[in-house]
Design a protein around this motif. Structure first.
Motif, PDB file in Angstrom:
ATOM      1  N   TYR A   1      55.420  37.452  41.054  1.00 55.34           N
ATOM      2  CA  TYR A   1      55.238  38.542  40.933  1.00 55.34           C
ATOM      3  C   TYR A   1      56.361  39.242  41.431  1.00 55.34           C
ATOM      4  CZ  TYR A   1      51.236  38.305  37.790  1.00 55.34           C
ATOM      5  OH  TYR A   1      50.011  37.529  36.938  1.00 55.34           O
ATOM      6  N   LEU A   2      56.680  40.508  41.613  1.00 53.41           N
ATOM      7  CA  LEU A   2      57.897  40.628  42.465  1.00 53.41           C
ATOM      8  C   LEU A   2      57.731  42.875  42.926  1.00 53.41           C
ATOM      9  CD1 LEU A   2      60.588  40.000  43.444  1.00 53.41           C
ATOM     10  CD2 LEU A   2      61.151  41.463  41.828  1.00 53.41           C
ATOM     11  N   LEU A   3      57.867  43.111  43.666  1.00 53.75           N
ATOM     12  CA  LEU A   3      57.680  44.471  44.307  1.00 53.75           C
ATOM     13  C   LEU A   3      58.983  44.678  45.111  1.00 53.75           C
ATOM     14  CD1 LEU A   3      56.590  46.703  44.638  1.00 53.75           C
ATOM     15  CD2 LEU A   3      55.090  45.998  46.172  1.00 53.75           C
TER      16      LEU A   3
ATOM     17  N   ALA B   1      49.459  45.044  43.476  1.00 54.64           N
ATOM     18  CA  ALA B   1      49.399  44.156  45.070  1.00 54.64           C
ATOM     19  C   ALA B   1      47.281  43.653  44.225  1.00 54.64           C
ATOM     20  CB  ALA B   1      49.422  45.044  46.178  1.00 54.64           C
ATOM     21  N   ARG B   2      46.196  45.067  44.121  1.00 55.39           N
ATOM     22  CA  ARG B   2      45.230  44.171  44.210  1.00 55.39           C
ATOM     23  C   ARG B   2      45.186  43.421  42.809  1.00 55.39           C
ATOM     24  NH1 ARG B   2      44.131  50.120  46.332  1.00 55.39           N
ATOM     25  NH2 ARG B   2      44.214  49.663  48.293  1.00 55.39           N
ATOM     26  N   SER B   3      45.881  43.841  42.441  1.00 55.33           N
ATOM     27  CA  SER B   3      45.440  43.320  40.411  1.00 55.33           C
ATOM     28  C   SER B   3      45.734  41.173  40.749  1.00 55.33           C
ATOM     29  CB  SER B   3      45.955  43.498  40.106  1.00 55.33           C
ATOM     30  OG  SER B   3      47.372  42.877  39.910  1.00 55.33           O
ATOM     31  N   LEU B   4      46.216  41.158  42.047  1.00 53.11           N
ATOM     32  CA  LEU B   4      47.040  39.527  42.203  1.00 53.11           C
ATOM     33  C   LEU B   4      45.581  38.425  42.405  1.00 53.11           C
ATOM     34  CD1 LEU B   4      50.063  39.939  43.673  1.00 53.11           C
ATOM     35  CD2 LEU B   4      49.955  40.204  41.520  1.00 53.11           C
TER      36      LEU B   4
ATOM     37  N   LEU C   1      52.941  36.983  45.449  1.00 53.09           N
ATOM     38  CA  LEU C   1      53.626  38.322  45.522  1.00 53.09           C
ATOM     39  C   LEU C   1      54.849  38.120  46.279  1.00 53.09           C
ATOM     40  CD1 LEU C   1      53.987  41.396  44.420  1.00 53.09           C
ATOM     41  CD2 LEU C   1      52.298  41.934  46.365  1.00 53.09           C
ATOM     42  N   VAL C   2      56.187  38.678  45.615  1.00 51.15           N
ATOM     43  CA  VAL C   2      57.440  38.573  46.233  1.00 51.15           C
ATOM     44  C   VAL C   2      58.073  40.612  47.165  1.00 51.15           C
ATOM     45  CG1 VAL C   2      59.787  38.444  46.574  1.00 51.15           C
ATOM     46  CG2 VAL C   2      58.069  36.239  45.469  1.00 51.15           C
TER      47      VAL C   2
END
Length: 119
Positions: free
Chosen positions: A29-31, A94-97, A103-104
């Motif tokens: 996932y990307l942020l 973030a909490r859903s991962l 998480l990148v």
């Protein structure tokens, strides 16, 4: 300016065998957050498989092709209500991962104003 181009920096990071291995074997996932969030996310998408999901929080989207990533406008130089909404969405992501997810996070200048989560 070439030394700080998103394409060059992401390519350099991906040259790390350990990082490349982790990204290849886990759901990613990307942020991306900050004034250069859209160009950074665009560069990531051109060099790495499309993530399962993600969020891009910036000050201007420009012509970046963000594919399936969500875009949120954040305030700058002063955090505003958009920044708070974006911060809440980043926390939700973030909490859903799950424990195996990766998480990148790509940060550039202005990230602390574009994404805020007041206590």
């Amino acid at each position: 300016m070439g030394a700080v181009s998103p394409d060059r920096l992401i390519a350099r990071a991906l040259a790390d065998a350990g990082l490349a291995r982790e990204i290849a074997r886990r759901p990613v996932y990307l942020l991306a957050v900050g004034k250069a969030a859209a160009p950074m996310a665009d560069a990531w998408l051109r060099q790495v498989a499309i993530p399962k999901g993600g969020l891009v929080i910036g000050t201007h989207r420009g012509r970046a092709d963000l594919k399936s990533l969500s875009w949120r406008q954040g305030g700058h130089p002063i955090p505003d209500e958009q920044s708070v909404t974006a911060g809440q969405e980043a926390l939700t992501l973030a909490r859903s991962l799950g424990g195996n997810d990766c998480l990148v996070v790509l940060l550039s200048g202005g990230a602390s104003a574009a994404m805020a989560a007041p206590l």
